[in-house]
Design an enzyme around this catalytic site. Structure first.
Site, PDB file in Angstrom:
ATOM      1  N   ASP A   1      -1.630   1.997  -2.977  1.00  0.00           N
ATOM      2  CA  ASP A   1      -0.666   0.968  -3.364  1.00  0.00           C
ATOM      3  C   ASP A   1      -1.423  -0.222  -3.963  1.00  0.00           C
ATOM      4  OD1 ASP A   1       1.816  -0.477  -3.457  1.00  0.00           O
ATOM      5  OD2 ASP A   1       1.174  -1.540  -1.650  1.00  0.00           O
TER       6      ASP A   1
ATOM      7  N   ASP B   1       0.148  -3.851  -4.901  1.00  0.00           N
ATOM      8  CA  ASP B   1       0.500  -5.198  -4.424  1.00  0.00           C
ATOM      9  C   ASP B   1       0.263  -5.324  -2.925  1.00  0.00           C
ATOM     10  OD1 ASP B   1       1.464  -7.654  -5.529  1.00  0.00           O
ATOM     11  OD2 ASP B   1       2.914  -6.454  -6.669  1.00  0.00           O
TER      12      ASP B   1
HETATM   13 MG   LIG Z   1       2.411  -3.135  -1.474  1.00  0.00          MG
END
Ligand SMILES: [Mg+2]
Length: 258
Positions: free
Chosen positions: A19, A21
């Site tokens: 992932d 962010d």
């Molecule tokens: Mg995230």
């Protein structure tokens, strides 16, 4: 595959869906130690694919941002919900399909890359696509409703309720916009491609000549990231979350490599 299950059950898995962010960067800045952690994974032969529900930027833009943060990266290393959505719409319409889209210029660019035509005309549209759009308006909702009343397919990038803009603040995500369109049309989306569905991970495996048995997921969202891992049946590791066993990506990699 429990919260923060750490690296213990990752043995033999040589590909990671990471992932972005909150894990690799926050806003414009890299998470401390993330670039070194990605470098160590790659040094050990791990295939790293960056995954994000953010539909506002193209894969090229995300790759350029990562490279600027010291993580050398090509568009092929990035999967966004906008990219997946454009592929899905192309599967439905083929080359030259006309797409009424709620979304940013980045989403339109992904549609063009997928050999589709963004349109604002609900009478010419052949599908409706909903991504995150900070300029979302009643007029856009009305156009989507006009198009959907013609029986067109509705594709959503994701159902994220919100997204973080600072450690303490969030803004509405794609989910509320998709919900508005679904409510107006009185039917659910036909396809929602982002996390927590498995589509991103399935595509990552397909395009790299691997199987899901080769993959694990690292993210900071129990719902989106661990949800995708669960949907795909692969291990998921939670970081940057109060319940995470490893505080950050570097901690996961240290544990994985130990
Ligand atoms: Mg995230």
């Amino acid at each position: 595959m429990t919260l923060g299950s750490g690296a213990a059950d990752l043995g033999g898995r040589s590909c990671v869906a990471l992932d972005l962010d909150g894990v690799v960067y926050r806003g414009a800045a890299a998470v401390p130690g993330a670039a070194d952690a990605v470098g160590l994974l790659r040094l050990r032969g791990v295939r790293v694919v960056f995954t994000t529900n953010n539909s506002g930027s193209t894969r090229d833009q995300v790759a350029a941002k990562l490279t600027g943060l010291g993580i050398a990266c090509a568009a092929e290393d990035v999967l966004t919900s906008g990219y997946l959505a454009a592929r899905r719409v192309h599967d439905l319409l083929g080359d030259g399909g006309q797409v009424l889209r709620i979304g940013t210029a980045g989403l339109s660019a992904e549609l063009v890359t997928a050999r589709l035509h963004p349109t604002d005309d609900p009478q010419r549209a052949e599908a409706v696509l909903v991504g995150l759009d900070p300029t979302f308006s009643y007029a856009a909702l009305a156009s989507a409703l006009t198009a959907l009343r013609r029986g067109l397919p509705l594709v959503g990038c994701n159902r994220d309720a919100d997204y973080p803009v600072s450690p303490t603040d969030v803004l509405p995500g794609c989910g509320p916009l998709l919900a508005a369109v679904e409510t107006a049309a009185q039917r659910p989306a036909d396809h929602v491609v982002g996390k927590p569905g498995a589509d991103m991970l399935v595509l990552a495996a397909q395009t790299s000549g691997t199987t899901l048995d080769d993959w694990f997921v690292v993210g900071d969202s129990p719902a989106a990231d661990l949800g995708m891992a669960r949907a795909a049946g692969v291990p998921g590791v939670l970081v940057a979350h109060p319940e995470a066993a490893h505080a950050d990506l570097a901690g996961v990699v240290r544990a994985w490599a130990a």
